[in-house]
Design a protein around this motif. Structure first.
Motif, PDB file in Angstrom:
ATOM      1  N   SER A 161       0.840  -1.197   0.000  1.00 52.31           N
ATOM      2  CA  SER A 161       0.000   0.000   0.000  1.00 52.31           C
ATOM      3  C   SER A 161       0.878   1.250   0.000  1.00 52.31           C
ATOM      4  CB  SER A 161      -0.898   0.005   1.250  1.00 52.31           C
ATOM      5  OG  SER A 161      -1.391   1.299   1.515  1.00 52.31           O
ATOM      6  N   TYR A 162       0.648   2.131  -0.982  1.00 53.84           N
ATOM      7  CA  TYR A 162       1.298   3.447  -1.030  1.00 53.84           C
ATOM      8  C   TYR A 162       0.243   4.501  -0.693  1.00 53.84           C
ATOM      9  CZ  TYR A 162       5.389   1.495  -3.468  1.00 53.84           C
ATOM     10  OH  TYR A 162       6.516   0.773  -3.816  1.00 53.84           O
ATOM     11  N   ASN A 163       0.446   5.203   0.410  1.00 54.28           N
ATOM     12  CA  ASN A 163      -0.475   6.227   0.896  1.00 54.28           C
ATOM     13  C   ASN A 163       0.139   7.591   0.570  1.00 54.28           C
ATOM     14  OD1 ASN A 163      -1.968   8.033   2.455  1.00 54.28           O
ATOM     15  ND2 ASN A 163      -2.095   6.681   4.241  1.00 54.28           N
ATOM     16  N   GLU A 181       8.310   9.339  -8.366  1.00 56.72           N
ATOM     17  CA  GLU A 181       9.127   8.680  -7.341  1.00 56.72           C
ATOM     18  C   GLU A 181       8.419   7.438  -6.795  1.00 56.72           C
ATOM     19  OE1 GLU A 181      11.423  10.686  -4.283  1.00 56.72           O
ATOM     20  OE2 GLU A 181      10.875  12.601  -5.195  1.00 56.72           O
ATOM     21  N   VAL A 182       7.112   7.550  -6.603  1.00 57.30           N
ATOM     22  CA  VAL A 182       6.331   6.413  -6.096  1.00 57.30           C
ATOM     23  C   VAL A 182       6.300   5.289  -7.122  1.00 57.30           C
ATOM     24  CG1 VAL A 182       4.013   5.682  -5.416  1.00 57.30           C
ATOM     25  CG2 VAL A 182       4.940   7.832  -4.554  1.00 57.30           C
ATOM     26  N   LEU A 183       6.040   5.635  -8.369  1.00 56.61           N
ATOM     27  CA  LEU A 183       5.964   4.616  -9.411  1.00 56.61           C
ATOM     28  C   LEU A 183       7.308   3.917  -9.613  1.00 56.61           C
ATOM     29  CD1 LEU A 183       3.736   6.623 -11.888  1.00 56.61           C
ATOM     30  CD2 LEU A 183       3.040   4.603 -10.585  1.00 56.61           C
ATOM     31  N   LYS A 184       8.399   4.668  -9.516  1.00 54.26           N
ATOM     32  CA  LYS A 184       9.727   4.054  -9.620  1.00 54.26           C
ATOM     33  C   LYS A 184       9.969   3.107  -8.456  1.00 54.26           C
ATOM     34  CE  LYS A 184      12.059   7.614 -12.349  1.00 54.26           C
ATOM     35  NZ  LYS A 184      13.008   8.752 -12.325  1.00 54.26           N
ATOM     36  N   ASP A 185       9.559   3.506  -7.246  1.00 51.21           N
ATOM     37  CA  ASP A 185       9.719   2.643  -6.074  1.00 51.21           C
ATOM     38  C   ASP A 185       8.926   1.349  -6.249  1.00 51.21           C
ATOM     39  OD1 ASP A 185      10.656   2.866  -2.971  1.00 51.21           O
ATOM     40  OD2 ASP A 185       8.751   1.817  -3.110  1.00 51.21           O
ATOM     41  N   ALA A 186       7.726   1.465  -6.818  1.00 51.87           N
ATOM     42  CA  ALA A 186       6.851   0.290  -6.975  1.00 51.87           C
ATOM     43  C   ALA A 186       7.413  -0.723  -7.972  1.00 51.87           C
ATOM     44  CB  ALA A 186       5.456   0.736  -7.414  1.00 51.87           C
ATOM     45  N   ARG A 187       8.345  -0.294  -8.809  1.00 50.36           N
ATOM     46  CA  ARG A 187       8.946  -1.220  -9.771  1.00 50.36           C
ATOM     47  C   ARG A 187       9.799  -2.291  -9.091  1.00 50.36           C
ATOM     48  NH1 ARG A 187      11.069   3.499 -13.729  1.00 50.36           N
ATOM     49  NH2 ARG A 187       9.026   4.432 -14.151  1.00 50.36           N
ATOM     50  N   ALA A 188      10.149  -2.067  -7.835  1.00 49.66           N
ATOM     51  CA  ALA A 188      10.931  -3.063  -7.099  1.00 49.66           C
ATOM     52  C   ALA A 188      10.112  -4.318  -6.811  1.00 49.66           C
ATOM     53  CB  ALA A 188      11.446  -2.465  -5.795  1.00 49.66           C
ATOM     54  N   TYR A 189       8.784  -4.231  -6.888  1.00 57.44           N
ATOM     55  CA  TYR A 189       7.910  -5.374  -6.640  1.00 57.44           C
ATOM     56  C   TYR A 189       7.549  -6.033  -7.972  1.00 57.44           C
ATOM     57  CZ  TYR A 189       7.425  -3.094  -2.113  1.00 57.44           C
ATOM     58  OH  TYR A 189       7.697  -2.513  -0.902  1.00 57.44           O
ATOM     59  N   GLU A 190       7.367  -7.325  -7.923  1.00 56.30           N
ATOM     60  CA  GLU A 190       6.958  -8.056  -9.123  1.00 56.30           C
ATOM     61  C   GLU A 190       5.611  -7.515  -9.625  1.00 56.30           C
ATOM     62  OE1 GLU A 190       8.489 -10.439 -10.830  1.00 56.30           O
ATOM     63  OE2 GLU A 190      10.263 -10.383  -9.521  1.00 56.30           O
ATOM     64  N   PRO A 191       5.417  -7.463 -10.941  1.00 55.07           N
ATOM     65  CA  PRO A 191       4.135  -6.962 -11.476  1.00 55.07           C
ATOM     66  C   PRO A 191       2.918  -7.718 -10.949  1.00 55.07           C
ATOM     67  CG  PRO A 191       5.767  -7.119 -13.215  1.00 55.07           C
ATOM     68  CD  PRO A 191       6.378  -7.756 -12.002  1.00 55.07           C
ATOM     69  N   ALA A 192       3.103  -8.987 -10.582  1.00 59.80           N
ATOM     70  CA  ALA A 192       1.984  -9.779 -10.073  1.00 59.80           C
ATOM     71  C   ALA A 192       1.720  -9.542  -8.596  1.00 59.80           C
ATOM     72  CB  ALA A 192       2.244 -11.263 -10.310  1.00 59.80           C
ATOM     73  N   HIS A 193       2.622  -8.816  -7.907  1.00 54.33           N
ATOM     74  CA  HIS A 193       2.420  -8.528  -6.481  1.00 54.33           C
ATOM     75  C   HIS A 193       1.339  -7.449  -6.363  1.00 54.33           C
ATOM     76  CE1 HIS A 193       4.471  -8.442  -2.320  1.00 54.33           C
ATOM     77  NE2 HIS A 193       3.263  -7.915  -2.207  1.00 54.33           N
ATOM     78  N   LEU A 194       0.276  -7.749  -5.668  1.00 52.53           N
ATOM     79  CA  LEU A 194      -0.854  -6.828  -5.552  1.00 52.53           C
ATOM     80  C   LEU A 194      -0.396  -5.520  -4.898  1.00 52.53           C
ATOM     81  CD1 LEU A 194      -3.798  -6.127  -5.804  1.00 52.53           C
ATOM     82  CD2 LEU A 194      -4.281  -7.532  -3.793  1.00 52.53           C
ATOM     83  N   THR A 195      -0.553  -4.424  -5.636  1.00 53.72           N
ATOM     84  CA  THR A 195      -0.064  -3.117  -5.192  1.00 53.72           C
ATOM     85  C   THR A 195      -1.169  -2.084  -5.344  1.00 53.72           C
ATOM     86  OG1 THR A 195       2.173  -3.720  -5.914  1.00 53.72           O
ATOM     87  CG2 THR A 195       1.749  -1.393  -5.496  1.00 53.72           C
TER      88      THR A 195
END
Length: 281
Positions: A161-163, A181-195
């Motif tokens: 969860s990104y708040n 910055e948030v979207l770049k950080d979220a790239r560290a998680y696999e695309p299938a990881h519910l975000t």
């Protein structure tokens, strides 16, 4: 009063039994500091969401009776919470009893691995200046806008969860830099990881520039806030703004997106949606 950037407490009963979930309900809301806290708690209690993503949450501020607003909500509704400090509110506390303002994520499920992204791009609007009186209307602050990141495990399903609370006193170029910055950080998680990314973006995310970068990073709009304003109109000629948004990435179905525009407990409306889980979760 803690000066830590992150505060976390648990008030939810232990989840001894776990069962497969067909859906997860998420609510996002800028609660206007918690000024109408009783009405906020009543509404959140009726919603019965799995995850609450809240912005503009006070701790120890004069305007909100020096309460820890996130703690009050969590205690009343038997939730766990994590608070991320955005600002020290200089006109709301004192040197010996400081006041804080930020974001809170709450759930009846375990919240873990919480951290803050303090955006590199910030406005200087809130910083103290020698020529501005230290009075409440000027709202001088120390700190800067953040995203509060948490992992929530719901019956074996892990959700990131990104708040978000993007800058209000700036232009869309700065806000887009913060969102990036948030979207770049979220790239560290696999695309299938519910975000889930949700919050007060202070921009219309259906405009071409934000819509393109959100889609390019694999996120889908969860609530149709381009069609329904998420703030009340201030006067007859002003229809309200489309600035509160939620996006989801992962192998899921998104349903029941809603702007709760009958709720008058804040200067923003709550938004909510359900995530339908696939068999792979």
């Amino acid at each position: 009063m803690s000066t830590k950037e992150i505060i976390a407490e648990n008030f939810a009963p232990s989840q001894w039994l776990s069962w497969p979930r067909s859906s997860i309900r998420v609510m996002d809301w800028n609660i206007d500091r918690g000024l109408k806290l009783r009405s906020i708690i009543d509404f959140l209690g009726d919603v019965n969401a799995d995850i609450f993503i809240l912005q503009e949450v006070d701790i120890n501020a004069r305007r909100t009776q020096r309460l820890n607003v996130a703690q009050e909500i969590a205690r009343k509704l038997r939730l766990n919470y994590v608070f991320g400090r955005e600002f020290v509110e200089l006109t709301q506390g004192s040197n010996t009893s400081p006041a804080y303002h930020g974001q809170a994520t709450l759930s009846r499920w375990k919240i873990s691995n919480s951290r803050i992204i303090r955006f590199r791009e910030q406005s200087n609007f809130w910083k103290p200046h020698w020529y501005i009186p230290k009075l409440e209307p000027f709202q001088e602050r120390l700190g800067g806008r953040i995203a509060l990141v948490s992992e929530i495990n719901i019956s074996g399903v892990s959700i990131v969860s990104y708040n978000l609370h993007l800058e209000s006193r700036a232009n869309d170029e700065l806000r887009l830099a913060q969102l990036d910055e948030v979207l770049k950080d979220a790239r560290a998680y696999e695309p299938a990881h519910l975000t889930v990314i949700a919050g007060d973006l202070n921009l219309n995310a259906s405009d071409p520039a934000p819509a393109e970068v959100i889609a390019r990073n694999g996120f889908t709009h969860a609530v149709p806030t381009s069609r329904l304003a998420t703030t009340p109109a201030h006067h007859l000629l002003e229809p309200g703004r489309h600035i509160d948004w939620a996006f989801v990435r992962g192998p899921v179905q998104i349903d029941k997106g809603c702007v709760h525009n009958s709720i008058k407990a804040s200067d923003h409306y709550p938004i909510s949606f359900e995530i339908g889980l696939s068999r792979g979760h």
